[in-house]
Design a protein around this motif. Structure first.
Motif, PDB file in Angstrom:
ATOM      1  N   TYR A 210       0.832  -1.217   0.000  1.00  0.00           N
ATOM      2  CA  TYR A 210       0.000   0.000   0.000  1.00  0.00           C
ATOM      3  C   TYR A 210       0.861   1.259   0.000  1.00  0.00           C
ATOM      4  N   ARG A 211       2.163   1.090  -0.157  1.00  0.00           N
ATOM      5  CA  ARG A 211       3.100   2.209  -0.009  1.00  0.00           C
ATOM      6  C   ARG A 211       2.659   3.466  -0.773  1.00  0.00           C
ATOM      7  N   ASP A 212       2.232   3.308  -2.012  1.00  0.00           N
ATOM      8  CA  ASP A 212       1.912   4.484  -2.837  1.00  0.00           C
ATOM      9  C   ASP A 212       0.725   5.265  -2.313  1.00  0.00           C
ATOM     10  N   THR A 213      -0.043   4.636  -1.411  1.00  0.00           N
ATOM     11  CA  THR A 213      -1.201   5.374  -0.878  1.00  0.00           C
ATOM     12  C   THR A 213      -0.926   5.879   0.547  1.00  0.00           C
ATOM     13  N   PHE A 214       0.313   5.650   1.056  1.00  0.00           N
ATOM     14  CA  PHE A 214       0.665   6.182   2.382  1.00  0.00           C
ATOM     15  C   PHE A 214       0.911   7.685   2.287  1.00  0.00           C
ATOM     16  N   PRO A 215       0.680   8.455   3.345  1.00  0.00           N
ATOM     17  CA  PRO A 215       1.075   9.862   3.371  1.00  0.00           C
ATOM     18  C   PRO A 215       2.590   9.982   3.157  1.00  0.00           C
ATOM     19  N   ASP A 216       3.022  11.099   2.567  1.00  0.00           N
ATOM     20  CA  ASP A 216       4.445  11.298   2.193  1.00  0.00           C
ATOM     21  C   ASP A 216       5.424  10.896   3.303  1.00  0.00           C
ATOM     22  N   GLY A 217       5.129  11.310   4.534  1.00  0.00           N
ATOM     23  CA  GLY A 217       6.074  11.067   5.639  1.00  0.00           C
ATOM     24  C   GLY A 217       6.427   9.599   5.807  1.00  0.00           C
ATOM     25  N   PHE A 218       5.419   8.727   5.638  1.00  0.00           N
ATOM     26  CA  PHE A 218       5.684   7.284   5.785  1.00  0.00           C
ATOM     27  C   PHE A 218       6.556   6.793   4.638  1.00  0.00           C
ATOM     28  N   ARG A 219       6.318   7.354   3.448  1.00  0.00           N
ATOM     29  CA  ARG A 219       7.153   6.949   2.300  1.00  0.00           C
ATOM     30  C   ARG A 219       8.579   7.436   2.524  1.00  0.00           C
ATOM     31  N   ARG A 220       8.758   8.635   3.085  1.00  0.00           N
ATOM     32  CA  ARG A 220      10.116   9.120   3.385  1.00  0.00           C
ATOM     33  C   ARG A 220      10.797   8.193   4.388  1.00  0.00           C
ATOM     34  N   THR A 291      -3.377  15.359  14.169  1.00  0.00           N
ATOM     35  CA  THR A 291      -2.278  16.296  13.842  1.00  0.00           C
ATOM     36  C   THR A 291      -2.110  17.214  15.041  1.00  0.00           C
ATOM     37  N   PRO A 292      -0.921  17.277  15.680  1.00  0.00           N
ATOM     38  CA  PRO A 292       0.229  16.432  15.338  1.00  0.00           C
ATOM     39  C   PRO A 292       0.015  14.993  15.779  1.00  0.00           C
ATOM     40  N   ASP A 319      10.398   6.942  17.175  1.00  0.00           N
ATOM     41  CA  ASP A 319      10.910   8.314  16.990  1.00  0.00           C
ATOM     42  C   ASP A 319      11.425   8.511  15.562  1.00  0.00           C
ATOM     43  N   ALA A 320      12.078   7.480  15.018  1.00  0.00           N
ATOM     44  CA  ALA A 320      12.613   7.591  13.648  1.00  0.00           C
ATOM     45  C   ALA A 320      11.469   7.791  12.645  1.00  0.00           C
ATOM     46  N   VAL A 321      10.345   7.117  12.866  1.00  0.00           N
ATOM     47  CA  VAL A 321       9.189   7.288  11.969  1.00  0.00           C
ATOM     48  C   VAL A 321       8.640   8.708  12.112  1.00  0.00           C
ATOM     49  N   THR A 322       8.420   9.143  13.356  1.00  0.00           N
ATOM     50  CA  THR A 322       7.788  10.465  13.545  1.00  0.00           C
ATOM     51  C   THR A 322       8.697  11.592  13.052  1.00  0.00           C
ATOM     52  N   LEU A 325       7.781  12.030   9.604  1.00  0.00           N
ATOM     53  CA  LEU A 325       6.414  12.553   9.422  1.00  0.00           C
ATOM     54  C   LEU A 325       6.400  14.064   9.603  1.00  0.00           C
ATOM     55  N   LYS A 326       7.354  14.547  10.448  1.00  0.00           N
ATOM     56  CA  LYS A 326       7.354  15.989  10.765  1.00  0.00           C
ATOM     57  C   LYS A 326       8.019  16.813   9.665  1.00  0.00           C
TER      58      LYS A 326
END
Ligand code: FBP
Length: 327
Positions: A210-220, A291-292, A319-322, A325-326
């Protein structure tokens, strides 16, 4: 040989709560009894031919497995026999069930997912039961209103994994303990107390399809993880994926997707109990549906079957994920 059963461990814990009446212990004994019965059914499923669709669908429009219904009935029966349970709610039932009202007692409520990951049953992959215990407030009359408490209000939470062994992981707010079913004596035996999740672990667990439908931050975050030597593990059964994360470290993710913009997993009987376990084990459990980003257990529920996105596991990995996201 020093054997500590789940029952004796809980009774010992009760000594630490002055004024406790044993009601709570009774509920946990009902859940462990149900877990043993469900474990036996799961193990014999193909022989007893109880695999496959039940023919109906649940409130989420998902195909119900025969064992979803069997596990649900077993838990409803075991909890129904406990005088201290007022209200129960299950992933498989549209509405909560009021067992006892006001003067009839019932200090507690239980919400549960009777067989999480059941779409994996046919292929003998680990599935599980997830539960959350809350206090009943007799001054609140509506069953839904009674249950819609934040995860911080959970009195206890846990899961049972029906995998290569049957594992019962429990927190009553004093750390996390792990028990394994010893079928030679028919008891859950304590194998690890005060379990701590490793602070780090270079493993992420997410359905990357589902990667392509994740919000940008998760893809980053995923790009960063790929560039930094992370490994991927995803069973597609939350109990199994979270259990591995709890023992080995890493992060389990179910981000918002195009299909489920608010996340797929259910707050009350999937995300909240797992969040309590993870926080009690020194990890973190956040949602990106606010949000946040905030703690899953601070979400004020408005519906029994509401969904949320999930980021949980080792503190440094969450923390690495968030961090991504930020950006
Ligand atoms: P249920 O089986 O209880 O509906 O649970 C949902 C679930 O199967 C989780 O166990 C798992 O983490 C997730 O859905 C898998 O979803 P997907 O197939 O979208 O990756």
């Amino acid at each position: 040989m020093n054997i500590t059963s789940l029952q004796s461990h809980i009774l010992k814990g009760e000594e630490l709560s002055p004024g406790s009446t044993g009601d709570f212990t009774w509920i946990l004994s009902a859940i462990s009894l149900a877990a043993k019965a469900i474990a036996a059914k799961v193990r014999m499923a193909r022989i007893e031919d109880v695999l496959g669709d039940h023919g109906g669908s649940n409130v989420h429009g998902e195909t119900q497995q025969k064992l979803d219904v069997i596990a649900n009935d077993i838990l409803m029966t075991c909890l129904g026999n406990r005088p201290s349970v007022a209200v129960v709610a299950s992933e498989e039932d549209d509405q909560p069930t009021i067992l006892r009202r006001d003067s009839e007692g019932g200090k507690y409520c239980v919400v549960f997912d009777p067989l999480d990951g059941s779409s994996n049953l046919d292929v003998s992959v680990g599935v599980g039961t997830i539960f959350s215990i809350l206090r009943n407030d007799p001054s609140i009359h509506g069953a839904v209103e009674t249950l819609c408490q934040t995860g911080r209000k959970q009195v206890a939470a846990g899961y049972v994994l029906y995998g290569s062994s049957t594992v019962f992981v429990l927190t009553t707010g004093r750390g996390v303990d792990m028990f394994v079913l010893d079928s030679t004596i028919g008891s859950f035996v304590l194998v690890k107390s005060q379990l701590q999740v490793p602070t780090t672990g270079k493993t992420y667990s997410v359905n990357e399809a589902y990667r392509d439908t994740f919000p940008d931050g998760f893809r980053r975050y995923l790009d960063w993880a790929h560039q930094n030597g992370y490994s991927s593990r995803y069973i597609g059964s939350m109990v199994a994926d979270v259990h591995r994360t709890l023992l080995k470290g890493g992060v389990f993710l179910y981000p918002p997707t195009k299909k489920n913009p608010e996340g797929k997993l259910r707050l009350m009987y999937e995300a909240n109990p797992m969040a309590m376990i993870m926080e009690q084990a020194g990890g973190k459990a956040l949602t990106a549906s606010t949000t946040p980003v905030s703690s899953i257990m601070d979400i004020k529920p408005t519906a029994i079957h509401q969904r949320t996105s999930v980021i949980l596991g080792s503190a440094d990995e969450v923390d690495a994920v968030t961090r991504h996201l930020k950006q």
